[in-house]
Design a protein around this motif. Structure first.
Motif, mmCIF file in Angstrom:
data_model
loop_
_atom_site.group_PDB
_atom_site.id
_atom_site.type_symbol
_atom_site.label_atom_id
_atom_site.label_comp_id
_atom_site.label_asym_id
_atom_site.label_seq_id
_atom_site.Cartn_x
_atom_site.Cartn_y
_atom_site.Cartn_z
ATOM 1 N N PHE A 166 36.253 81.262 -21.997
ATOM 2 C CA PHE A 166 37.419 79.661 -21.954
ATOM 3 C C PHE A 166 38.051 79.124 -20.661
ATOM 4 C CE2 PHE A 166 39.491 84.104 -21.457
ATOM 5 C CZ PHE A 166 39.840 84.242 -20.136
ATOM 6 N N GLY A 167 38.748 77.893 -20.684
ATOM 7 C CA GLY A 167 38.868 77.240 -19.413
ATOM 8 C C GLY A 167 40.531 77.363 -19.307
ATOM 9 N N VAL A 168 40.675 76.811 -18.178
ATOM 10 C CA VAL A 168 42.631 77.656 -17.724
ATOM 11 C C VAL A 168 43.090 76.441 -16.504
ATOM 12 C CG1 VAL A 168 43.864 78.858 -16.335
ATOM 13 C CG2 VAL A 168 41.769 79.703 -17.639
ATOM 14 N N LEU A 169 44.085 76.013 -16.900
ATOM 15 C CA LEU A 169 44.403 74.508 -16.669
ATOM 16 C C LEU A 169 45.832 75.805 -15.556
ATOM 17 C CD1 LEU A 169 45.406 71.959 -15.957
ATOM 18 C CD2 LEU A 169 47.033 71.904 -17.726
ATOM 19 N N TYR A 170 46.012 75.805 -14.328
ATOM 20 C CA TYR A 170 46.906 74.860 -13.904
ATOM 21 C C TYR A 170 48.180 74.442 -12.909
ATOM 22 C CZ TYR A 170 43.101 79.575 -12.773
ATOM 23 O OH TYR A 170 42.367 80.354 -12.640
ATOM 24 N N VAL A 171 49.409 75.107 -13.762
ATOM 25 C CA VAL A 171 50.505 74.085 -12.957
ATOM 26 C C VAL A 171 51.438 74.844 -12.083
ATOM 27 C CG1 VAL A 171 49.910 72.687 -15.307
ATOM 28 C CG2 VAL A 171 51.745 74.182 -15.446
ATOM 29 N N ALA A 172 52.478 73.924 -11.223
ATOM 30 C CA ALA A 172 53.454 74.725 -10.709
ATOM 31 C C ALA A 172 54.792 74.092 -11.828
ATOM 32 C CB ALA A 172 53.110 74.117 -9.520
ATOM 33 N N GLY A 173 55.496 74.808 -10.994
ATOM 34 C CA GLY A 173 56.893 74.689 -11.557
ATOM 35 C C GLY A 173 58.371 73.193 -10.619
ATOM 36 N N GLU A 232 47.660 86.953 -28.904
ATOM 37 C CA GLU A 232 46.948 85.315 -28.797
ATOM 38 C C GLU A 232 47.970 84.096 -27.512
ATOM 39 O OE1 GLU A 232 45.578 83.309 -31.536
ATOM 40 O OE2 GLU A 232 44.281 84.489 -32.126
ATOM 41 N N PRO A 233 48.509 84.684 -26.375
ATOM 42 C CA PRO A 233 49.948 84.375 -25.455
ATOM 43 C C PRO A 233 48.706 82.956 -25.068
ATOM 44 C CG PRO A 233 48.064 86.458 -23.947
ATOM 45 C CD PRO A 233 47.982 86.309 -25.771
ATOM 46 N N ASP A 234 50.090 82.169 -24.796
ATOM 47 C CA ASP A 234 49.072 80.915 -24.338
ATOM 48 C C ASP A 234 49.070 80.624 -22.612
ATOM 49 O OD1 ASP A 234 49.427 78.769 -26.986
ATOM 50 O OD2 ASP A 234 51.680 79.495 -26.314
ATOM 51 N N PRO A 265 55.408 82.078 -1.905
ATOM 52 C CA PRO A 265 56.472 82.895 -3.189
ATOM 53 C C PRO A 265 57.618 82.617 -3.957
ATOM 54 C CG PRO A 265 55.784 83.832 -1.114
ATOM 55 C CD PRO A 265 55.871 82.691 -0.237
ATOM 56 N N ARG A 266 58.675 81.348 -3.797
ATOM 57 C CA ARG A 266 59.561 81.734 -4.318
ATOM 58 C C ARG A 266 58.898 80.471 -5.429
ATOM 59 N NH1 ARG A 266 61.176 77.763 0.775
ATOM 60 N NH2 ARG A 266 60.374 75.722 -0.369
ATOM 61 N N GLY A 267 57.739 79.861 -5.600
ATOM 62 C CA GLY A 267 57.761 79.377 -6.527
ATOM 63 C C GLY A 267 56.868 79.506 -7.831
ATOM 64 N N THR A 268 56.522 78.979 -8.899
ATOM 65 C CA THR A 268 56.480 79.626 -10.033
ATOM 66 C C THR A 268 54.635 79.101 -10.490
ATOM 67 O OG1 THR A 268 58.430 80.348 -10.930
ATOM 68 C CG2 THR A 268 56.828 80.143 -12.369
ATOM 69 N N ASN A 269 54.245 79.381 -10.533
ATOM 70 C CA ASN A 269 52.975 79.199 -11.492
ATOM 71 C C ASN A 269 52.848 79.586 -12.778
ATOM 72 O OD1 ASN A 269 51.471 77.859 -9.067
ATOM 73 N ND2 ASN A 269 51.066 79.443 -8.518
ATOM 74 N N LEU A 270 51.785 78.371 -13.426
ATOM 75 C CA LEU A 270 52.227 78.513 -15.183
ATOM 76 C C LEU A 270 50.112 78.882 -14.319
ATOM 77 C CD1 LEU A 270 52.699 79.223 -17.755
ATOM 78 C CD2 LEU A 270 52.896 77.160 -18.607
ATOM 79 N N ALA A 271 49.518 79.590 -15.305
ATOM 80 C CA ALA A 271 47.952 79.231 -16.164
ATOM 81 C C ALA A 271 47.807 79.123 -17.496
ATOM 82 C CB ALA A 271 46.753 80.382 -15.377
ATOM 83 N N LEU A 272 47.470 78.334 -17.957
ATOM 84 C CA LEU A 272 47.199 78.012 -19.279
ATOM 85 C C LEU A 272 46.256 78.451 -19.664
ATOM 86 C CD1 LEU A 272 49.806 74.529 -18.988
ATOM 87 C CD2 LEU A 272 50.610 77.213 -20.143
#
Length: 208
Positions: free
Chosen positions: A54-61, A148-150, A160-167
């Motif tokens: 499966f593929g993963v998209l990385y985004v930041a807050g 089935e998490p997104d 470290p204070r920042g947040t990432n999201l791997a979709l």
């Protein structure tokens, strides 16, 4: 310390965090690509599938975190601590900023809190580069969970204070994107820091 591999049985009972529809995230991508919505299958991403299933998209807050994730990994691998770092105007002009907006609610595993402790894991899973296959194995285990998490919400290793999201690729239809222009011309009047302020905060020089 060797990181443990996930159990052989399917994950279940995950406690997922709801991210509301309308939430916005930032991604920096090469301007030559018409879209920022690219679910990669290469083997270098921390949460990518070990078998490219499966593929993963990385985004930041926020933009500052996206900047750190875009340029910081190469610097850490190639520069000594406290070394002077430079980016050229051309490099900044070749990178575009995209604002991604969720069309629906998302259900993600929040790795910033107790999710790791519930599995007898710790922050090594979020920062260890030497055991990348183990991190990818855990991502695959979570991806295949009954819930089935997104995707995975986690702190940035480089900011470290920042947040990432791997979709995960299962939510490809959940996003709208807006191109905000290239990094070099990011406006100072924006709510986000202007790129020159980010360069200064991260200790980068500008050449060219």
């Amino acid at each position: 310390m060797r990181l443990p591999l996930p159990p052989t049985q399917q994950a279940q009972g995950l406690r997922l965090l709801r991210i509301a529809a309308g939430s916005q995230w930032i991604r920096i991508h090469r301007c030559r690509h018409p879209s920022a919505l690219h679910w990669g299958r290469h083997g270098q991403g921390r949460w990518n599938a070990p078998d490219a299933a499966f593929g993963v998209l990385y985004v930041a807050g926020d933009l500052e975190t996206a900047f750190a994730e875009t340029f910081g990994h190469q610097v850490m691998a190639s520069h000594l601590p406290a070394a002077v770092k430079f980016l050229s105007r051309q490099e900044l002009e070749e990178r575009c900023i995209a604002r991604l907006t969720a069309r629906r609610d998302l259900q993600v595993l929040d790795l910033r809190g107790a999710a790791l402790a519930r599995l007898n894991l710790d922050a090594q899973l979020l920062s260890n580069r030497e055991q990348l296959p183990v991190c990818q194995a855990w991502s695959s285990w979570w991806h295949d969970a009954a819930e089935e998490p997104d995707g995975l919400l986690y702190p940035s290793r480089l900011l470290p204070r920042g947040t990432n999201l791997a979709l995960y690729e299962r939510c490809t239809d959940a996003w709208e994107e807006e191109c905000l222009g290239d990094l070099m011309h990011w406006p100072a009047i924006s709510p986000e820091p202007a790129v020159l302020e980010i360069l200064d905060a991260h200790g980068w020089g500008l050449v060219g």
